[in-house]
Design a protein around this motif. Structure first.
Motif, PDB file in Angstrom:
ATOM      1  N   SER A  68      10.572 -54.651  46.413  1.00 45.41           N
ATOM      2  CA  SER A  68      10.058 -53.325  46.757  1.00 45.41           C
ATOM      3  C   SER A  68      11.141 -52.244  46.687  1.00 45.41           C
ATOM      4  O   SER A  68      10.896 -51.130  46.233  1.00 45.41           O
ATOM      5  CB  SER A  68       9.440 -53.365  48.149  1.00 45.41           C
ATOM      6  N   THR A 116       5.579 -51.573  52.397  1.00 44.33           N
ATOM      7  CA  THR A 116       6.887 -51.722  53.048  1.00 44.33           C
ATOM      8  C   THR A 116       7.439 -50.345  53.422  1.00 44.33           C
ATOM      9  O   THR A 116       6.854 -49.321  53.079  1.00 44.33           O
ATOM     10  CB  THR A 116       7.891 -52.403  52.096  1.00 44.33           C
ATOM     11  N   LYS A 117       8.598 -50.362  54.054  1.00 43.32           N
ATOM     12  CA  LYS A 117       9.254 -49.097  54.393  1.00 43.32           C
ATOM     13  C   LYS A 117       9.628 -48.318  53.129  1.00 43.32           C
ATOM     14  O   LYS A 117       9.743 -47.090  53.153  1.00 43.32           O
ATOM     15  CB  LYS A 117      10.487 -49.345  55.262  1.00 43.32           C
ATOM     16  N   HIS A 118       9.794 -49.024  52.004  1.00 45.40           N
ATOM     17  CA  HIS A 118      10.138 -48.354  50.745  1.00 45.40           C
ATOM     18  C   HIS A 118       8.930 -47.581  50.199  1.00 45.40           C
ATOM     19  O   HIS A 118       9.080 -46.478  49.673  1.00 45.40           O
ATOM     20  CB  HIS A 118      10.648 -49.365  49.721  1.00 45.40           C
ATOM     21  N   TYR A 167      -0.856 -48.933  57.364  1.00 48.91           N
ATOM     22  CA  TYR A 167       0.536 -49.360  57.575  1.00 48.91           C
ATOM     23  C   TYR A 167       1.108 -48.729  58.838  1.00 48.91           C
ATOM     24  O   TYR A 167       1.862 -49.369  59.573  1.00 48.91           O
ATOM     25  CB  TYR A 167       1.375 -48.974  56.349  1.00 48.91           C
TER      26      TYR A 167
END
Length: 197
Positions: A16, A48-50, A82
């Motif tokens: 990611s 994800t955080k990305h 999320y």
């Protein structure tokens, strides 16, 4: 250009952070020909955080200009899930569901990862558990006709969770859906998850 060239050797599900680096370069070069990869990264991979960082920086500009309105709604929906803002996610989902000609068929044909998010929205975004369970039930029958075991799993699993949350009178319905989910599970982890409930 070099970053895009080097990172293009790897699919978006490889890493990611690497995908985000590539897509940052894509935005920098204003390469709209990567719209399909942005869509795939957001709609078919675990968030994800990305994703969050890229979304926060480019949703109102590059992403908004590069993708269809339906894809943008799905991306916004996934990012809202999320961030565990299920009430807002339910509002987005409700507006998407209201324009479907055949809601259950639409659900049955979504990607498994989207069905998983929608199941969470049905569970935590409102209290219409029985209504949502029945939608999942009809959609799972369509997924079964299509031979889509993974979608059958998610629709059975979330239908079971919804029946379980509705009333004690629906406990048999819940158990039956969990058993069906176990039979449709495509791996041991999914089977275990349904067995737990």
């Amino acid at each position: 250009d070099k970053i895009i060239s080097i990172t293009s050797k790897y699919p978006c599900d490889y890493n990611s952070e690497l995908t985000k680096l590539k897509l940052n370069a894509v935005v920098n070069k204003q390469r709209k020909d990567f719209a399909g990869e942005i869509e795939d990264w957001f709609l078919h991979q675990p968030i994800t955080k990305h994703h969050q960082s890229f979304y926060n920086e480019y949703f109102d500009t590059f992403i908004n200009q590069s993708l269809s309105s339906e894809t943008l709604r799905f991306i916004k929906l996934r990012m809202t899930v999320y961030n565990a803002d299920y009430i807002q996610a339910y509002k987005i989902l409700s507006s998407m569901m209201s324009i479907q000609i055949n809601l259950e068929e639409w659900l049955a044909n979504l990607s498994p990862i989207l069905l998983s998010d929608i199941g969470k929205i049905f569970l935590y975004g409102n209290t219409n558990y029985l209504y949502n369970a029945k939608i999942c039930d009809t959609a799972k029958n369509i997924a079964k006709e299509n031979g889509n075991n993974l979608n059958q799993f998610y629709l059975n699993f979330y239908s079971g969770r919804l029946y379980d949350k509705s009333t004690s009178a629906n406990i048999e319905n819940a158990l039956e859906r969990f058993e069906n989910a176990i039979l449709c599970a495509t791996d041991a982890q999914k089977k275990d998850n349904a067995l737990w409930y």
